[in-house]
Design a protein around this motif. Structure first.
Motif: not given
Length: 591
Positions: A139-153
């Motif tokens: 999925a793309a940055p900012g997506s609901a799928e990434r919101g389950r984990y801790i992604f950051r720029p």
């Protein structure tokens, strides 16, 4: 011979109440719980890896040992990067270990033997092969799928630097950068452990809902509770600020606070919600916290009446073989737990630390090396076992719950000469560039158990195979070499667990006893109910009170020329002193 410490004529100067007797019906307040590390307990199919049917086949051993419950480390579907603590599916069994039917059979057999089953729950992170994380990477940055984990720029002009300076518990940075479908580097994700164990974002309600569903799945199958892995780590501080401190497994954060990734206030509401859920089920289901926090009052917050039931006492586990350190650890631990009405949960070994039979045989007895390699100082095996037996007998006399790690009832030491090429702990690989700070890792305490001295693989597997090599000397520790043998470590454990229950020590009151004419750096003396528990730490023997009834001792006692009973160094005894000289504590220490 070193000078005798004579307590035979005037055994007490004073009694200091530490903990009041706490009679109660809840099983978890006084339980002895046995940890099973599945891949190393018993292998039923010959592939060299322990499994659920293997555990089931050995449950009678645990019932005979006298424990109340069994905690089973992870058996979920997993790529096994971190021996199952990287979970790909929380509702299925990894084929290495069997099937859900095998688990149901294990649970049914355990319950028929009067054993409760506690399973491991890993809520801080998942495997990178979990469906959620695969969806997140796609999925793309900012997506609901990434919101389950801790992604950051990332930081830096092109995002080439990690979002902060946090370090992985296993060594190296706690961030890994993703690569997009076009081959270009993208965001970073947080992993406080291995890079294949991405941390979940517990500020996301979807994560809460998923884990409540997971809890229900296993509660509905009949499990009696959950040991919660990294219980202090689920919530991170807002903004993920830099932190220059250091945190180690079990030992926690020493001299630098807990850090912004651990022991945040938000974890407590998670466990309150879980407690409310567990309380809707019959049978006193439990939550057990694995929280590496040095400050005991902070640990006690996890076991307040509306949160978890138990929290491992790592302060006691990490105490050295030192009378004053052990005594203070016991006093501080009970005071912290009593303040919130919870039992203290004692432990000396587990799958993350060098076994206490080896730690106590080092020149700095009880130090906490990150594994022991052939090139390191080798423990004194005989001295280590002697002290380990004494420490266990002291622990099992303390009020509260107690945890035993598989094989300690046999007196197993670590495998301290394991060849480097067979190691599998991710900490060994992630610290490869750390030079003198490289961690040997935890493989030494995870070696498969010896059941039968004369069989291939010491009876661990029908083929003799073992996923980690067993030391040649393990045969003398095998169960069949100890069962029924007076004075063996197995029989000592069995007797101690039975006496603990018979005497009501787990719910008793504890007094710290000052012995006349003794150096407090050489002896720890405690009274639980009517039992005097004495551990000799000094170089010389202790003369026990005349006329005492010795209930149990961790090693052979001696006598001197005057016929007095001697407690040798590095030994613990449970005794009943003559009743006419047994004083009463001044206040809450007596029931």
């Amino acid at each position: 011979m070193d000078a005798l410490l004579d307590v035979s004529t005037a055994p007490w100067v004073d009694l200091h109440p530490v903990h009041p007797a706490t009679p109660g019906a809840e099983w978890w307040r006084t339980a002895v719980v046995y940890q099973v590390y599945p891949r190393s307990f018993a292998d039923s199919d010959g592939d060299g890896i322990g499994d659920l049917p293997g555990i089931t086949s050995r449950l009678e051993h645990l019932a005979e040992l006298g424990v109340d419950a069994v905690w089973i480390s992870p058996f979920y579907r997993s790529p096994q990067v971190d021996a199952g603590y990287d979970v790909a599916d929380y509702r299925d069994i990894d084929p290495l270990f069997g099937t859900l039917t095998d688990f149901d059979d294990l649970l049914g057999r355990a319950h028929s033997l009067g054993l409760r089953i506690i399973i491991d729950l890993v809520p801080n992170h998942t495997s990178d092969e979990h469906a959620w994380f695969r969806q997140a990477l796609a999925a793309a940055p900012g997506s609901a799928e990434r919101g389950r984990y801790i992604f950051r720029p990332g930081r830096g002009a092109a995002g080439e630097l990690p979002p902060n300076n946090w370090k992985s518990i296993f060594g190296g940075p706690a961030w890994t950068r993703t690569t997009g479908p076009d081959g270009e580097p993208g965001e970073w994700y947080l992993h406080m452990f291995d890079s294949r164990q991405p941390d979940l974002d517990w500020s996301n309600p979807e994560v809460h809902e998923e884990f409540e569903s997971i809890l229900r799945f296993w509660l509905d199958r009949g499990v009696d509770g959950f040991r919660v892995d990294v219980a202090h780590g689920l919530v991170k501080a807002d903004g993920l600020p830099d932190w220059s401190g250091y945190t180690a497994m079990v030992e926690g954060s020493r001299d630098s606070g807990t850090g912004p990734m651990f022991d945040q206030e938000g974890v407590h509401e998670i466990y309150r919600s879980w407690r409310r859920l567990l309380d809707t089920y019959p049978g006193q289901r439990v939550l057990v916290a694995e929280a590496w926090i040095e400050h005991l009052p902070r640990i006690a917050r996890y076991v307040r009446p509306d949160e978890m039931h138990q929290a491992f006492n790592f302060t006691y586990l990490t105490s050295r073989w030192d009378a004053e350190e052990a005594r203070q650890s016991i006093i501080d631990s009970l005071e912290a737990s009593d303040a919130v009405g919870a039992p203290t949960t004692w432990v000396l070994s587990n799958h993350d630390v060098v076994r206490h039979a080896s730690r106590f045989g080092l020149s700095e007895a009880g130090s906490m090396p990150k594994g022991i390699a052939a090139s390191d100082e080798q423990p004194d095996e005989e001295l280590g076992l002697r002290r380990a037996r004494a420490a266990t007998l002291q622990m099992l006399a303390l009020p509260g719950a107690a945890y035993l790690y598989q094989g300690e009832e046999l007196g197993l030491p670590d495998h301290t000469t394991m060849p480097d090429e067979v190691r599998q702990d991710p900490a060994w690989f992630r610290t490869a560039d750390a030079g003198s700070d490289r961690e040997t890792g935890r493989d030494g305490c995870r070696v498969p158990l010896p059941w039968s001295a004369a069989e291939p693989g010491f009876g661990f597997s029908p083929t003799g195979s073992a996923w980690l090599p067993q030391p040649e000397g393990y045969g003398r520790y095998a169960l069949d070499a100890q069962r029924g043998v007076a004075g063996s470590t197995y029989e000592l454990y069995r007797q101690a667990v039975a006496l603990r229950r018979h005497l009501g020590l787990a719910s008793g009151g504890l007094d710290c006893v000052e012995l006349a004419d003794t150096d407090p750096s050489e002896v720890v003396a405690l009274r639980n109910r009517e039992v005097l528990v004495i551990t000799a730490y000094g170089p010389g023997p202790v003369v026990l009170p005349a006329g005492s009834d010795v209930l149990l001792a961790s090693d052979h006692l001696g006598t001197d020329a005057r016929g007095r009973t001697l407690l040798p160094p590095d030994t613990t005894a449970w005794i009943l002193p003559p009743t006419q000289r047994l004083p009463r504590a001044r206040s809450a220490g007596a029931e």
